[in-house]
Write an enzyme that holds these catalytic residues in place. Sequence first.
Site, short mmCIF file in Angstrom:
data_model
loop_
_atom_site.label_atom_id
_atom_site.label_comp_id
_atom_site.label_asym_id
_atom_site.label_seq_id
_atom_site.Cartn_x
_atom_site.Cartn_y
_atom_site.Cartn_z
N LYS A 123 0.82 -1.21 0.00
CA LYS A 123 0.00 0.00 0.00
C LYS A 123 0.86 1.27 0.00
O LYS A 123 0.35 2.35 -0.31
CB LYS A 123 -0.95 0.01 1.19
CG LYS A 123 -0.32 0.26 2.54
CD LYS A 123 -1.39 0.38 3.62
CE LYS A 123 -0.78 0.71 4.97
NZ LYS A 123 -1.79 0.85 6.02
N ASP A 124 2.15 1.15 0.34
CA ASP A 124 3.03 2.32 0.36
C ASP A 124 3.66 2.62 -0.99
O ASP A 124 4.33 3.65 -1.14
CB ASP A 124 4.14 2.12 1.39
CG ASP A 124 3.65 2.23 2.83
OD1 ASP A 124 2.52 2.72 3.03
OD2 ASP A 124 4.38 1.83 3.74
N ARG A 137 1.26 9.68 14.19
CA ARG A 137 2.47 9.36 13.42
C ARG A 137 3.41 8.55 14.29
O ARG A 137 3.23 8.44 15.49
CB ARG A 137 3.18 10.66 12.96
CG ARG A 137 2.74 11.14 11.60
CD ARG A 137 3.35 10.32 10.48
NE ARG A 137 4.73 10.66 10.21
CZ ARG A 137 5.63 9.82 9.73
NH1 ARG A 137 5.30 8.58 9.50
NH2 ARG A 137 6.87 10.20 9.49
N ARG A 144 -8.34 8.52 4.48
CA ARG A 144 -9.33 7.48 4.22
C ARG A 144 -10.05 7.08 5.51
O ARG A 144 -11.28 6.98 5.55
CB ARG A 144 -8.64 6.25 3.60
CG ARG A 144 -9.52 5.02 3.49
CD ARG A 144 -8.69 3.81 3.08
NE ARG A 144 -7.67 3.46 4.06
CZ ARG A 144 -7.88 2.74 5.15
NH1 ARG A 144 -9.09 2.28 5.42
NH2 ARG A 144 -6.90 2.46 5.98
N ARG A 145 -9.28 6.83 6.55
CA ARG A 145 -9.89 6.45 7.82
C ARG A 145 -10.65 7.62 8.44
O ARG A 145 -11.73 7.44 9.00
CB ARG A 145 -8.82 5.93 8.78
CG ARG A 145 -8.21 4.59 8.37
CD ARG A 145 -7.17 4.15 9.38
NE ARG A 145 -6.55 2.88 8.99
CZ ARG A 145 -5.25 2.64 9.02
NH1 ARG A 145 -4.41 3.58 9.43
NH2 ARG A 145 -4.78 1.46 8.66
N CYS A 192 -1.67 8.09 -2.46
CA CYS A 192 -1.96 7.06 -1.46
C CYS A 192 -2.54 7.62 -0.18
O CYS A 192 -2.99 6.86 0.68
CB CYS A 192 -0.69 6.26 -1.16
SG CYS A 192 0.01 5.48 -2.61
N ARG A 196 2.71 4.62 18.42
CA ARG A 196 1.26 4.82 18.24
C ARG A 196 0.47 4.17 19.37
O ARG A 196 -0.42 4.78 19.95
CB ARG A 196 0.83 4.26 16.88
CG ARG A 196 1.39 5.04 15.71
CD ARG A 196 1.05 4.38 14.38
NE ARG A 196 1.67 5.14 13.29
CZ ARG A 196 1.06 5.48 12.16
NH1 ARG A 196 -0.19 5.12 11.96
NH2 ARG A 196 1.68 6.17 11.25
#
Length: 321
Positions: A78-79, A144, A126-127, A237, A150
Amino acid sequence: MPDPIRVGTRGSVLARTQAGTVRDALIAAGHPAELVIISTSGDKSMSPVEKIGVGVFTAELREAIRDDRVDVAVHSFKDLPTAAEPGLTIAAVPPRADARDALVARDGMTLGELPPGARVGTSAPRRVAQLRALGLGLDVQPLRGNLERRLGRIDAGELDAVILARAGLDRTDRTGLITETIDPLQMLPAPAQGALAVECRSGDEALVALVRRLDDPDTHAAVAAERAVLARLEAGCTAPVGALAEVVDSTGPDGAPVLELSVRAAAAAEDGGVVLRASRVGPVADAETLGRAIADELLARGAADLMAGTPGGAPESGVPG
């Protein structure tokens, strides 16, 4: 004894764990392999990812392949930017981990149990968009850092919950921390979430053929469809775009069982006020065509205007997986 295949990876615990699965698969196939840690500017920066730039977590790994410091690199798929990288090829997409998002919350709470105003950490537009669309009145805050940092913000009392890719938690033996795996009907994951990309030099035909044995065709097809959605939307992305494709059992015209690809996607305004959704089912071999068709439907319904102003071009999270 042949020289070990040098497997390049970022230095985080999660990245090393992911690359370790590829190293172990190569060893199991009879080929010596070892990890080579490549430090990336993305790992050193605490700036929001949309300010760091395209490919911040992958560019140095790709440079290491070109410089012959590593033979292959393992990326969180996904990156990766959707455009092909000249001179390099993604030789394998191994079997995917759970693609869904996961909630880790204090006191074992689920999304529906979090009180209005609860502080939920995520930096992925997106989230953010899909959370706000749920109308739960949550206070969504930037997030981050690596996985440990996190999660530590909950323990420190700075946040009530964080949303992360379930794959990263599973791969680092933190599944027990998950208080809810979020249904894709509520939150579609990022395109290619939970999948790995194993990349090497295009001209090294022997190595490409060797690595290709690690490829999982179903995962490869699903990820191809999801990334085709993103590419057709010309979205970075970090854009508020979710997509999920799955190979499913179906029935052909003659009544015989067949496998098909079910693809779902969503584009959203970051404030959550509008979420556009589309889906298709079709032959697995038509993965990219299905993805582009879904994107075209979303564009026809105004997805480009909906996402206008959302920063794009960088990975949606600093944590692969």
